[in-house]
Structure formats: C-alpha cells, structure tokens
Write a protein that holds these residues in place. Sequence first.
Motif, short mmCIF file in Angstrom:
data_model
loop_
_atom_site.label_atom_id
_atom_site.label_comp_id
_atom_site.label_asym_id
_atom_site.label_seq_id
_atom_site.Cartn_x
_atom_site.Cartn_y
_atom_site.Cartn_z
N GLN A 179 60.79 26.41 100.25
CA GLN A 179 61.30 26.48 101.61
C GLN A 179 61.94 25.14 101.99
OE1 GLN A 179 58.05 27.62 104.12
NE2 GLN A 179 57.72 29.59 103.08
N ASP A 180 63.03 25.23 102.75
CA ASP A 180 63.75 24.01 103.13
C ASP A 180 62.90 23.10 104.01
OD1 ASP A 180 65.92 24.88 101.69
OD2 ASP A 180 66.91 25.82 103.41
N SER A 181 62.13 23.69 104.94
CA SER A 181 61.28 22.88 105.80
C SER A 181 60.21 22.15 105.01
CB SER A 181 60.63 23.76 106.87
OG SER A 181 59.84 24.78 106.27
N THR A 199 64.57 17.79 87.59
CA THR A 199 64.29 18.29 88.94
C THR A 199 65.16 19.49 89.28
OG1 THR A 199 65.86 16.64 89.80
CG2 THR A 199 63.51 16.05 89.77
N ASP A 200 66.37 19.56 88.73
CA ASP A 200 67.20 20.74 88.95
C ASP A 200 66.57 21.98 88.31
OD1 ASP A 200 69.03 19.28 90.36
OD2 ASP A 200 70.36 18.92 88.66
N GLN A 201 66.00 21.81 87.13
CA GLN A 201 65.33 22.93 86.48
C GLN A 201 64.09 23.37 87.26
OE1 GLN A 201 64.55 21.61 82.49
NE2 GLN A 201 66.69 21.74 81.84
N ILE A 202 63.35 22.36 87.79
CA ILE A 202 62.17 22.70 88.60
C ILE A 202 62.58 23.45 89.86
CG2 ILE A 202 60.25 21.74 89.92
CD1 ILE A 202 60.14 19.47 87.90
N ARG A 203 63.66 22.97 90.49
CA ARG A 203 64.14 23.64 91.70
C ARG A 203 64.55 25.09 91.40
NH1 ARG A 203 66.28 22.15 96.64
NH2 ARG A 203 65.93 19.95 96.14
N GLY A 204 65.26 25.29 90.30
CA GLY A 204 65.66 26.65 89.95
C GLY A 204 64.46 27.55 89.68
N PHE A 205 63.43 26.99 89.03
CA PHE A 205 62.22 27.78 88.75
C PHE A 205 61.51 28.16 90.04
CE2 PHE A 205 57.57 27.65 88.00
CZ PHE A 205 57.46 28.80 87.21
N LEU A 206 61.38 27.21 90.98
CA LEU A 206 60.71 27.52 92.24
C LEU A 206 61.51 28.49 93.09
CD1 LEU A 206 59.34 23.96 93.19
CD2 LEU A 206 58.08 25.88 92.22
N GLU A 207 62.83 28.36 93.08
CA GLU A 207 63.65 29.29 93.84
C GLU A 207 63.58 30.70 93.25
OE1 GLU A 207 67.51 27.57 93.86
OE2 GLU A 207 67.09 26.19 95.52
N VAL A 244 60.41 21.28 101.83
CA VAL A 244 61.06 20.24 101.03
C VAL A 244 61.39 19.03 101.89
CG1 VAL A 244 63.12 19.70 99.68
CG2 VAL A 244 61.97 21.88 99.36
N SER A 245 61.86 19.24 103.12
CA SER A 245 62.21 18.11 104.00
C SER A 245 60.98 17.28 104.35
CB SER A 245 62.88 18.64 105.28
OG SER A 245 61.98 19.48 106.00
N VAL A 246 59.84 17.93 104.56
CA VAL A 246 58.61 17.18 104.87
C VAL A 246 58.19 16.33 103.68
CG1 VAL A 246 56.16 17.42 105.41
CG2 VAL A 246 57.82 18.82 106.61
N VAL A 247 58.24 16.90 102.48
CA VAL A 247 57.86 16.16 101.28
C VAL A 247 58.84 15.03 101.01
CG1 VAL A 247 57.42 16.33 98.81
CG2 VAL A 247 56.71 18.18 100.32
N GLN A 248 60.12 15.25 101.27
CA GLN A 248 61.12 14.19 101.08
C GLN A 248 60.87 13.02 102.01
OE1 GLN A 248 64.90 16.12 101.59
NE2 GLN A 248 65.02 16.78 99.46
N GLN A 249 60.47 13.29 103.25
CA GLN A 249 60.15 12.20 104.16
C GLN A 249 58.91 11.44 103.71
OE1 GLN A 249 59.54 13.37 108.23
NE2 GLN A 249 59.57 11.27 108.99
N LYS A 250 57.91 12.15 103.20
CA LYS A 250 56.73 11.47 102.68
C LYS A 250 57.07 10.58 101.49
CE LYS A 250 53.39 12.91 105.34
NZ LYS A 250 52.59 11.93 106.14
#
Length: 334
Positions: A94-96, A80-88, A98-104
Amino acid sequence: MMKTPPGPTLLGFDVYLVGSILVAVAAMAVMLAIYAAITVRDPMTKRVKALNERREQLKAGIVTASARKRTSIVHRSQTTDQIRGFLESLKVLQDSQVSVVQQKLAQAGIRKKEWAVAVILGRMVGPILFGLLGAAIFYWSDTFPEWSSFKRFAGFAVTLVLGYKGPDLFVQNLVNKRTVAIRKGLPDALDLLVICAEAGLTVDAAFGRVARELGRAYPELGDEFSLTAIELAFLTERRKAFENLAYRVDLDSVKGVVTTMIQTERYGTPLASALRVLSAEFRNERMMRAEEKAARLPAIMTIPLILFILPVLFIVILGPAACSITDSLINRKT
C-alpha cells in the motif's frame, strides 16, 4: 580409578569453570577491540558520498526537462524492484504504508527510500521464519521438557510477535539514536547560525558553514545541515528544503526551527533574534532534562547499592572483627 576431587564452588557454581568462561570472554573482547582498532574507517567518507549523490540528483532534476529522464538518472536497486514486484503481485503493498516506512528510514539516516519495500517484506517473512524457529524450539524438540502447554504457546506467540515487529524495532532504534544525537547538538548549531546570520551570510551559506564546523562533534546534525544547504542551493522552492529537514528529523525542536526559518523567508523578520530565542529555549530544555535525570539517580541507585555496595562494605567493616572474634574463641577452646 581415582576420581578427580571436585574444585571449589561459590554459590553452587564451579569457580574454575566460571573463571575459564570469564577469561574466554575477556580474550574475545580484546580480539574484537584490536580488530575494531585496525579496521577503523573515516565515518565522514560515506556521508560525503551520500551528499554528493543527492547533489547530483538535484542538479539532474533541474537541468533535465523530461520526467522520464529524471527518473532514469536516479539510481535504483534491481533487488528492491524485484521485491516491489513480488509484493505488488501479492496485493499487500500500500502506498500509505510505504510512505510511512520511507519517512522512518529517512529519520534513521537511510537515504535510499526504495529499501522501504524490504522492511515491508521483512514484516511478512519474519513471522514465518520466527514461527518455524519457535515451533522447532518449543514443540518439536525437548529443549524445555518441564514447560506446560501454556508456557509453550506463550513462547511461540512471543517469537511470532518478534518476527513481525523485528524490522520496525530495528528501524525505530536507529531513529531514536539519531534523534538523541541531533538533540544534543541543536543548541550549539543554533548559536553558530546566529553568528553566521549576524555576520551577513545567506541562509544556505550559514547552514553549510555550521555543517562544516559541527561535522566532527555531531556528525548526524552536520549531515542534515549539509543536505539542507544543498537543497537550498538547488531546489526551486526554498520552503521545500526546510520541510524536508523537518521530514527527516523526528524532533519537535527541529520542526520549530523549520517553522521559524519559513516565517523569516516569507515575512522578512530578523533571523538572528528569532534563532537566539530558540537557542535559549533549547538550552533550558537540555538543562531541565539533565536535572530530571539527576533527580532520578537516587532511586535508580538504590537497588545496586543494596545488592553490590552494602554487602562489600559490611564485609570490609565487620570482616576483621569477625576474624578476631573467631581466633579468640578458637584459642580459648585450645
């Protein structure tokens, strides 16, 4: 060469072929049932492991003073760290979002919030993969040669939409199933909370006791109550533990319970009486929901009644009479 006579047909379908397909499906279902019975596992083992990990994280967050050491204690996935680096790097994270998906994910019972970046990656990669699949099916091959250009484009557009919305639909399906399971056991859990409060147990002890009692019947609700009891014992602010419960469950009834618990913690109002009122309301709501489903049943059963039950009933009633009339006419002709 002699031709093999065709087999009997029913509504234009070969009876032997349909029977062979049904036998194959039944055999596969039996094998799947045997495999599921042999490889059955205790569902509580994984839940207890997740709760223990959460307890260790909370304990580490309290004991360890340095924020950098706290984050190093919490387990993170290298994938997941590699995926995050690729998307960034693509500037699409976007932080908003990511927060919505984390709540889901939390509402679906997935405790690892870092998998939110995998869902976002699925939204981006899904349309590409499904688009290539749709183009191969509708344009590059002759799978549907009689389709017009509009139908081909519509099918291609549907595959693109499914590729984009597929991860969200999968997570939302998990959320809906978990919400329904929690809604069923909430009135019983509130009754047990009332009994525990009247017996003199503290709030965190009451949540733990209810989780143990209802863990077998309602594992999802027992999981949430166990996690709330752990957070009540380790978090510095008890209000945060109740807010986390409302954050993890997509249910207005749970939010009402959380509001009641916060008010009783702040103002010292009687907990047992407030929970008893909420339990009565939730039971009435569950009864009204059952009555609503029962009221819709005649309309839902109309089509199956017309298609499947009435024809069989007519055959059973009129079949003997038709056979006797046919026999009498044949005998009269002879």
